[in-house]
Design an enzyme around this catalytic site. Structure first.
Site, mmCIF file in Angstrom:
data_model
loop_
_atom_site.group_PDB
_atom_site.id
_atom_site.type_symbol
_atom_site.label_atom_id
_atom_site.label_comp_id
_atom_site.label_asym_id
_atom_site.label_seq_id
_atom_site.Cartn_x
_atom_site.Cartn_y
_atom_site.Cartn_z
ATOM 1 C CG HIS A 62 -45.858 -100.083 -5.510
ATOM 2 N ND1 HIS A 62 -46.576 -99.589 -4.464
ATOM 3 C CD2 HIS A 62 -46.401 -99.531 -6.608
ATOM 4 C CE1 HIS A 62 -47.513 -98.768 -4.900
ATOM 5 N NE2 HIS A 62 -47.416 -98.712 -6.221
ATOM 6 C CG HIS A 64 -47.792 -98.384 -11.444
ATOM 7 N ND1 HIS A 64 -49.108 -98.638 -11.155
ATOM 8 C CD2 HIS A 64 -47.263 -97.826 -10.327
ATOM 9 C CE1 HIS A 64 -49.377 -98.235 -9.924
ATOM 10 N NE2 HIS A 64 -48.274 -97.737 -9.395
ATOM 11 C CG LEU A 65 -44.839 -104.386 -15.328
ATOM 12 C CD1 LEU A 65 -44.437 -103.781 -13.991
ATOM 13 C CD2 LEU A 65 -45.096 -105.882 -15.150
ATOM 14 N NE ARG A 66 -47.971 -96.147 -16.140
ATOM 15 C CZ ARG A 66 -48.369 -95.903 -14.892
ATOM 16 N NH1 ARG A 66 -49.316 -96.649 -14.338
ATOM 17 N NH2 ARG A 66 -47.864 -94.909 -14.210
ATOM 18 C CG ASP A 154 -50.638 -98.024 -6.052
ATOM 19 O OD1 ASP A 154 -50.540 -97.337 -5.030
ATOM 20 O OD2 ASP A 154 -49.988 -97.809 -7.081
ATOM 21 C CG HIS A 234 -46.892 -95.451 -2.139
ATOM 22 N ND1 HIS A 234 -47.949 -95.053 -1.373
ATOM 23 C CD2 HIS A 234 -47.413 -95.775 -3.352
ATOM 24 C CE1 HIS A 234 -49.051 -95.133 -2.077
ATOM 25 N NE2 HIS A 234 -48.767 -95.566 -3.274
ATOM 26 C CG ASP A 307 -45.382 -95.833 -6.801
ATOM 27 O OD1 ASP A 307 -45.989 -96.426 -7.729
ATOM 28 O OD2 ASP A 307 -45.853 -94.858 -6.201
ATOM 29 C CG HIS A 311 -46.645 -91.123 -16.165
ATOM 30 N ND1 HIS A 311 -47.944 -91.587 -16.290
ATOM 31 C CD2 HIS A 311 -46.378 -91.095 -14.852
ATOM 32 C CE1 HIS A 311 -48.432 -91.809 -15.078
ATOM 33 N NE2 HIS A 311 -47.508 -91.523 -14.186
#
Lengths: 432, 311
Positions: A62, A64-66, A154, A234, A307, A311
């Site tokens: 899990h 987030h590679l964006r 997700d 999660h 996760d 940001h």
């Protein structure tokens, strides 16, 4: 690296084979050539690993590679470097990019970015529904045909039972796994943190634990109904764990993950309105945290997943209710588990490695990862110092720095990460 | 005293008494022909208001001016904030301009905490989202002490939309700290279920509570709570939980009626009730200036040796 490399004297912890002993591991041509206390080292360059632990490379279900979409926060390359620095040799890349990974084209784009620059294997996750809108199924079959195994909306919950039912049923044709972010949108609407005494005192809108538990119940029922493969992402609430435990006992095909931050932090940590503790699902009570730890220890929860949610600084440095939820986690996951679970004796080290590598590799279908560390297997390995203490602080390898662990002292430092025999991290630093 | 006033929880009972005592001495200033003392001459106080609040802003402005501070009003309309400037950049700008104190009103809970990361001056919370409004609580305490002379054992009912009320939080915490016996009254949807952990009682029946209290503190009930389905209708709220003319008869003689304003006449309070002599809303407003003078004076070091050195 020399053609033959021998990692000597490490405690080899390999849950897939059951090995837990001081041994030498010989790597040759990208694969494990020999392993054991007496493995021949002839002609090999030696890497001294006395006092260190050698394990199968970690696998994150899990992250987030964006990319595509928010390259200012993270890219496939920077996330993969952060992953390698954290001991991961494989990460699952969540589908909530811009555009959403709901077609083979976006999946291929992420793959191609990874093949050019990544320091770890990247497994793109496909969306369950088009645009994550929760209405029409995404191209699950076409994505499965090019090797996607895990599907998830997700960031959002599949809002209606009917759509999730169909996805679970349809995915059976491809032995795909439907991974759910369990959260009732109407109960969680506007929520900034766990609903309880602290949300009331802080004046922040709460999300009750029931907003997760209700959907966990629904999803387990649908997994039972369809016989489809469900993965719960999660988990944050003790009540969810109880439902999961019962469903597993009843033979429902379900797996589950928990994040390091839910295993370590609680709602009270938000009292200074530090947005790095704003995550989704929210940090809950100490009782919830205890239930999660116990479930990880007894195998009710299979895996630890980060996760990892980078940001941009300006997005997180904002008023609490305006900051997006999420913490980065790839560089701290191993140390967090070692410090807060293994060291206090809550789980033994082999179980930690199983949860961070073997189990997620199995769920993800990443057959080259997670061990066993045996002759002929791809040499995807991590070597770490379980006692080295460090303070979490910038600079991070990740492009973002929104870590819930910022300023915290952790024990456990990755020394080497080996991807198919290549030392992508050496002496704690990414090699390229 | 702490450097900032973010939450009433950070202020000790001892400091609350000190703040009220200093306010007492400042209240006399407001009765003079020339309503001004030189205590904060040369100091800069910024009113940073992200939310409309004429009465609180004016109260702070008057307080600062009566202490001879320079006052800058920075409100959202017509400033760079309206152009999308972040709180951080606004804070850094105010810091660069040498603000000694920043009074912040913001719709986001916790914003005063966020602000402290970027400024060196004192931060005063003038109401943040649904979190707290500590200066309101202090002026209410001042008013209660003035009228009833004590806090210990005093029975106070706080009635209305406690869930969304920053006034209710600060006032409950302050009263409990001072030894008062606080009961939160309202429909269950508008009372935090975990509120007893604050050391207060909870009741859903205002008629049962009114005969047993010394102070009836009413909170504003916003009409949008009907749309959000917290109550079936504002009319039903008024009938079941409002302080009607009939219900006033249930109050013991000498009990105070208080409201932080602005009032919704006909919702939480009948119009006639608001004009009764035991309703002390105007005193609350007057006392607000003295309390804010006291806070600015104490937070900016007016009472310490450092302030003497500062001249």
């Amino acid at each position: 690296m020399a053609e033959r490399t021998a990692f000597i004297g490490a405690r080899v912890v390999d849950p897939a084979s059951g090995r837990d002993e001081v041994a030498n591991v010989l790597v040759e041509g990208g694969a494990v050539a020999a392993v054991g206390p007496d493995a021949s080292l002839r002609g090999a360059s030696l890497v001294d690993c006395h006092g260190l632990v050698l394990a199968p490379g970690l696998v994150d279900l899990h992250a987030h590679l964006r990319e595509p979409g928010r390259e200012d926060a993270e890219t496939v390359e920077t996330a993969s470097r952060a992953a390698a620095a954290g001991g991961f040799t494989a990460v699952a890349a969540m589908a909530n990019t811009d555009p959403v990974a709901d077609t083979p084209a976006v999946v291929e784009e992420v793959r191609s970015l990874a093949s050019r620059a990544a320091l770890c294997d990247v497994f793109p996750v496909g969306a369950i529904t088009k645009g994550l809108a929760g209405e029409e199924m995404a191209a699950i079959g076409e994505m499965a045909a090019i090797g996607v195994r895990l599907f998830s909306d997700d960031g959002r919950c599949v809002p209606t039972a009917r759509v999730l039912r169909n996805a679970l049923q349809y995915a059976k044709a491809f032995d795909a796994v439907i991974a759910e972010h369990c959260e009732d949108p109407s109960l969680a609407e506007g929520g900034q943190m766990h609903e309880g005494i602290h949300s009331y005192t802080l004046g922040l809108t709460g999300k009750p634990a029931e907003s997760e538990e209700i959907v966990v119940f629904r999803d387990l029922a649908l997994a039972r109904l369809t016989g489809g493969r469900l993965h719960l992402q999660h988990l944050s609430a003790g009540g969810s764990v109880e439902l999961l435990r019962r469903a597993r006992a009843a033979g429902v095909r379900v797996t589950a993950e928990v994040t390091p931050h839910h295993l370590v932090f609680v709602d009270e940590d938000l009292v200074t309105y530090d947005t790095n503790f704003k995550v989704n699902p929210p940090l809950r009570t100490p009782e919830d945290r205890e239930a999660l730890r116990a479930a990880l220890a007894d195998g009710t929860i299979d895996a630890v997943a980060t996760d990892h949610a980078p940001h941009a600084v300006e997005d997180k440095e904002a008023e609490f209710d305006q900051a997006p939820p999420g913490t980065i986690g790839l560089e701290t996951a191993l140390a967090a588990v070692l410090t807060h679970l293994v060291e206090p004796g809550l789980i033994p080290l082999p179980r930690a490695i199983e949860a961070l590598s073997t189990a997620p590799a199995r769920i993800l279908g990443a057959s080259g990862h997670g061990g066993p560390i045996e002759p002929g297997r791809p040499a995807n390995l991590v070597v770490f110092d379980p006692r080295a203490e460090w303070v979490v602080e910038p600079p991070f390898v990740s492009r973002s720095r929104n870590s819930a662990f910022l300023g915290k002292s952790l024990r456990g430092k990755v020394i080497h990460t080996v991807l198919r025999g290549e030392p992508v991290v050496g002496d704690g630093k990414p090699r390229r | 005293m702490n450097k900032h006033l973010l939450s009433i929880n950070d202020v000790s009972a001892e400091d609350i008494v000190r703040i009220l005592d200093v306010a007492e001495s400042f209240r006399e200033v407001g009765t003079r022909v020339i309503k001004k003392v030189p205590a904060l001459r040369g100091r800069t106080v910024v009113n940073l208001f992200y939310e409309n609040s004429t009465r609180t802003r004016i109260s702070f402005e008057l307080a600062a001016k009566r202490l001879s501070a320079d006052v800058i009003n920075f409100t959202t309309s017509g400033t760079s904030v309206a152009k999308g400037e972040s709180l951080k950049d606004t804070a850094l700008t105010l810091q660069a301009m040498g603000a000694d104190a920043i009074v912040i009103r913001h719709s986001s809970s916790g914003s005063p905490y966020t602000l402290t990361r970027w400024v060196r001056g004192s931060v005063l919370n003038a109401g943040d989202g649904t979190h707290e409004h500590p200066t309101q609580a202090l002026l209410d305490l001042y008013t209660i002490r003035e009228k009833l002379g004590r806090f210990e054992g005093l029975r106070v009912a706080i009635c209305g939309d406690v869930l969304h009320s920053r006034v209710a939080r600060s006032l409950s915490f302050a009263l409990v700290k001072m030894g008062a016996d606080v009961t939160l009254v309202g429909p269950p949807t508008l009372i935090p279920p975990d509120a007893p952990a604050w050391g207060v009682h909870v009741s859903f029946d205002i008629d049962e509570v009114l005969p047993k209290i010394d102070v009836c503190y009413l909170l504003r009930v916003q009409r949008e709570r009907q749309r959000q389905q917290y109550v079936p209708s504002v009319r039903e709220y008024a009938r079941l939980f409002g302080l009607t003319r009939e219900r006033v008869g249930l109050l013991p003689e000498g009990a105070l009626i208080m409201h932080p304003g602005p009032m919704n006449r006909g919702v939480e309070i009948d119009s006639d009730v608001a004009d009764l002599p035991q309703a002390v809303m105007e005193e609350q407003v007057t006392n607000g200036i003295a309390i804010r003078m006291s806070l600015l004076y104490l937070l900016l070091g007016g009472g310490s040796e450092g302030a003497v050195a500062d001249g």
